[in-house]
Design a protein around this motif. Sequence first.
Motif, PDB file in Angstrom:
ATOM      1  N   ARG A   1       0.807  -1.217   0.000  1.00  0.00           N
ATOM      2  CA  ARG A   1       0.000   0.000   0.000  1.00  0.00           C
ATOM      3  C   ARG A   1       0.846   1.275   0.000  1.00  0.00           C
ATOM      4  O   ARG A   1       0.428   2.292  -0.509  1.00  0.00           O
ATOM      5  CB  ARG A   1      -0.921   0.020   1.221  1.00  0.00           C
ATOM      6  CG  ARG A   1      -1.861  -1.166   1.310  1.00  0.00           C
ATOM      7  CD  ARG A   1      -2.953  -1.050   0.262  1.00  0.00           C
ATOM      8  NE  ARG A   1      -3.915  -2.136   0.331  1.00  0.00           N
ATOM      9  CZ  ARG A   1      -3.887  -3.208  -0.459  1.00  0.00           C
ATOM     10  NH1 ARG A   1      -2.935  -3.373  -1.335  1.00  0.00           N
ATOM     11  NH2 ARG A   1      -4.819  -4.123  -0.375  1.00  0.00           N
ATOM     12  N   THR A   2       2.021   1.232   0.596  1.00  0.00           N
ATOM     13  CA  THR A   2       2.886   2.413   0.658  1.00  0.00           C
ATOM     14  C   THR A   2       3.845   2.389  -0.520  1.00  0.00           C
ATOM     15  O   THR A   2       4.644   1.468  -0.661  1.00  0.00           O
ATOM     16  CB  THR A   2       3.679   2.454   1.980  1.00  0.00           C
ATOM     17  OG1 THR A   2       2.746   2.496   3.060  1.00  0.00           O
ATOM     18  CG2 THR A   2       4.588   3.664   2.036  1.00  0.00           C
ATOM     19  N   LEU A   3       3.764   3.420  -1.366  1.00  0.00           N
ATOM     20  CA  LEU A   3       4.598   3.493  -2.564  1.00  0.00           C
ATOM     21  C   LEU A   3       5.705   4.530  -2.451  1.00  0.00           C
ATOM     22  O   LEU A   3       6.701   4.441  -3.160  1.00  0.00           O
ATOM     23  CB  LEU A   3       3.737   3.803  -3.789  1.00  0.00           C
ATOM     24  CG  LEU A   3       2.555   2.871  -4.037  1.00  0.00           C
ATOM     25  CD1 LEU A   3       1.866   3.238  -5.338  1.00  0.00           C
ATOM     26  CD2 LEU A   3       2.994   1.427  -4.053  1.00  0.00           C
ATOM     27  N   ARG A   4       5.525   5.514  -1.587  1.00  0.00           N
ATOM     28  CA  ARG A   4       6.543   6.544  -1.415  1.00  0.00           C
ATOM     29  C   ARG A   4       6.322   7.258  -0.099  1.00  0.00           C
ATOM     30  O   ARG A   4       5.365   6.977   0.614  1.00  0.00           O
ATOM     31  CB  ARG A   4       6.536   7.541  -2.572  1.00  0.00           C
ATOM     32  CG  ARG A   4       5.318   8.449  -2.608  1.00  0.00           C
ATOM     33  CD  ARG A   4       5.381   9.418  -3.791  1.00  0.00           C
ATOM     34  NE  ARG A   4       4.322  10.399  -3.697  1.00  0.00           N
ATOM     35  CZ  ARG A   4       4.424  11.583  -3.098  1.00  0.00           C
ATOM     36  NH1 ARG A   4       5.565  11.927  -2.539  1.00  0.00           N
ATOM     37  NH2 ARG A   4       3.414  12.411  -3.042  1.00  0.00           N
TER      38      ARG A   4
ATOM     39  N   GLY B   1       6.991  13.415   5.510  1.00  0.00           N
ATOM     40  CA  GLY B   1       7.541  12.086   5.745  1.00  0.00           C
ATOM     41  C   GLY B   1       6.480  11.016   5.930  1.00  0.00           C
ATOM     42  O   GLY B   1       6.797   9.891   6.281  1.00  0.00           O
ATOM     43  N   THR B   2       5.216  11.352   5.668  1.00  0.00           N
ATOM     44  CA  THR B   2       4.132  10.383   5.824  1.00  0.00           C
ATOM     45  C   THR B   2       4.054   9.461   4.606  1.00  0.00           C
ATOM     46  O   THR B   2       4.414   9.852   3.495  1.00  0.00           O
ATOM     47  CB  THR B   2       2.772  11.088   6.012  1.00  0.00           C
ATOM     48  OG1 THR B   2       2.547  11.956   4.888  1.00  0.00           O
ATOM     49  CG2 THR B   2       2.751  11.900   7.300  1.00  0.00           C
TER      50      THR B   2
ATOM     51  N   GLU C   1      11.345   0.613  -7.256  1.00  0.00           N
ATOM     52  CA  GLU C   1      11.720   0.996  -5.897  1.00  0.00           C
ATOM     53  C   GLU C   1      10.734   2.029  -5.397  1.00  0.00           C
ATOM     54  O   GLU C   1      10.252   2.858  -6.168  1.00  0.00           O
ATOM     55  CB  GLU C   1      13.132   1.579  -5.882  1.00  0.00           C
ATOM     56  CG  GLU C   1      14.204   0.599  -6.323  1.00  0.00           C
ATOM     57  CD  GLU C   1      15.551   1.270  -6.467  1.00  0.00           C
ATOM     58  OE1 GLU C   1      15.862   2.169  -5.650  1.00  0.00           O
ATOM     59  OE2 GLU C   1      16.284   0.902  -7.386  1.00  0.00           O
ATOM     60  N   SER C   2      10.454   1.975  -4.098  1.00  0.00           N
ATOM     61  CA  SER C   2       9.545   2.962  -3.532  1.00  0.00           C
ATOM     62  C   SER C   2      10.149   4.344  -3.676  1.00  0.00           C
ATOM     63  O   SER C   2      11.375   4.502  -3.697  1.00  0.00           O
ATOM     64  CB  SER C   2       9.258   2.648  -2.064  1.00  0.00           C
ATOM     65  OG  SER C   2      10.447   2.576  -1.324  1.00  0.00           O
ATOM     66  N   GLY C   3       9.289   5.334  -3.801  1.00  0.00           N
ATOM     67  CA  GLY C   3       9.757   6.712  -3.897  1.00  0.00           C
ATOM     68  C   GLY C   3      10.340   7.146  -2.568  1.00  0.00           C
ATOM     69  O   GLY C   3       9.733   6.953  -1.524  1.00  0.00           O
ATOM     70  N   LYS C   4      11.517   7.661  -2.602  1.00  0.00           N
ATOM     71  CA  LYS C   4      12.202   8.079  -1.380  1.00  0.00           C
ATOM     72  C   LYS C   4      11.810   9.516  -1.037  1.00  0.00           C
ATOM     73  O   LYS C   4      11.362  10.279  -1.882  1.00  0.00           O
ATOM     74  CB  LYS C   4      13.718   7.991  -1.559  1.00  0.00           C
ATOM     75  CG  LYS C   4      14.211   6.655  -2.080  1.00  0.00           C
ATOM     76  CD  LYS C   4      13.904   5.514  -1.125  1.00  0.00           C
ATOM     77  CE  LYS C   4      14.457   4.221  -1.657  1.00  0.00           C
ATOM     78  NZ  LYS C   4      13.604   3.096  -1.533  1.00  0.00           N
ATOM     79  N   GLN C   5      12.004   9.882   0.208  1.00  0.00           N
ATOM     80  CA  GLN C   5      11.707  11.248   0.619  1.00  0.00           C
ATOM     81  C   GLN C   5      12.823  12.167   0.142  1.00  0.00           C
ATOM     82  O   GLN C   5      13.979  12.012   0.517  1.00  0.00           O
ATOM     83  CB  GLN C   5      11.561  11.337   2.136  1.00  0.00           C
ATOM     84  CG  GLN C   5      11.145  12.721   2.597  1.00  0.00           C
ATOM     85  CD  GLN C   5      10.922  12.780   4.092  1.00  0.00           C
ATOM     86  OE1 GLN C   5      11.254  11.848   4.817  1.00  0.00           O
ATOM     87  NE2 GLN C   5      10.369  13.870   4.563  1.00  0.00           N
ATOM     88  N   HIS C   6      12.469  13.108  -0.713  1.00  0.00           N
ATOM     89  CA  HIS C   6      13.419  14.086  -1.228  1.00  0.00           C
ATOM     90  C   HIS C   6      13.018  15.465  -0.725  1.00  0.00           C
ATOM     91  O   HIS C   6      11.830  15.753  -0.598  1.00  0.00           O
ATOM     92  CB  HIS C   6      13.410  14.099  -2.760  1.00  0.00           C
ATOM     93  CG  HIS C   6      13.772  12.787  -3.366  1.00  0.00           C
ATOM     94  ND1 HIS C   6      15.037  12.274  -3.342  1.00  0.00           N
ATOM     95  CD2 HIS C   6      13.020  11.860  -4.014  1.00  0.00           C
ATOM     96  CE1 HIS C   6      15.067  11.103  -3.942  1.00  0.00           C
ATOM     97  NE2 HIS C   6      13.841  10.825  -4.357  1.00  0.00           N
TER      98      HIS C   6
END
Length: 110
Positions: A46-49, A55-56, A94-99
């Motif tokens: 369910r979490t993609l990024r 940061g949620t 890959e999941s989207g990282k926090q940028h």
Amino acid sequence: MTRIIDHPILGKLNDRKAIPFTFDGKTYEALENETVAAALLANGIRTLRIHEESGTPRGVYCNIGHCMECRVTVNDQANVRACLTVVEQHMVIESGKQHPTIVKRMVEQQ
């Protein structure tokens, strides 16, 4: 697996070929012509990024390509919309990282 395989309107999906792909280093299966978003949801992801500022966790929201919430990295290309991208054999997702956002970067540089 949470995929609907016998839909009253769309019919049976069991005649579709299974396609392997990886998400964050783990191997999963999609069905032929399935989007990345649909394949991930069917595999319980369910979490993609992660949201750039808060940061949620973020996932599929509109599922029609308008909201940009489902951005992932596909074969080293960042910010690909999972809801519009069809899974290909051995695709690396890959999941989207926090940028940091542009505003956040400008503040940090001051």
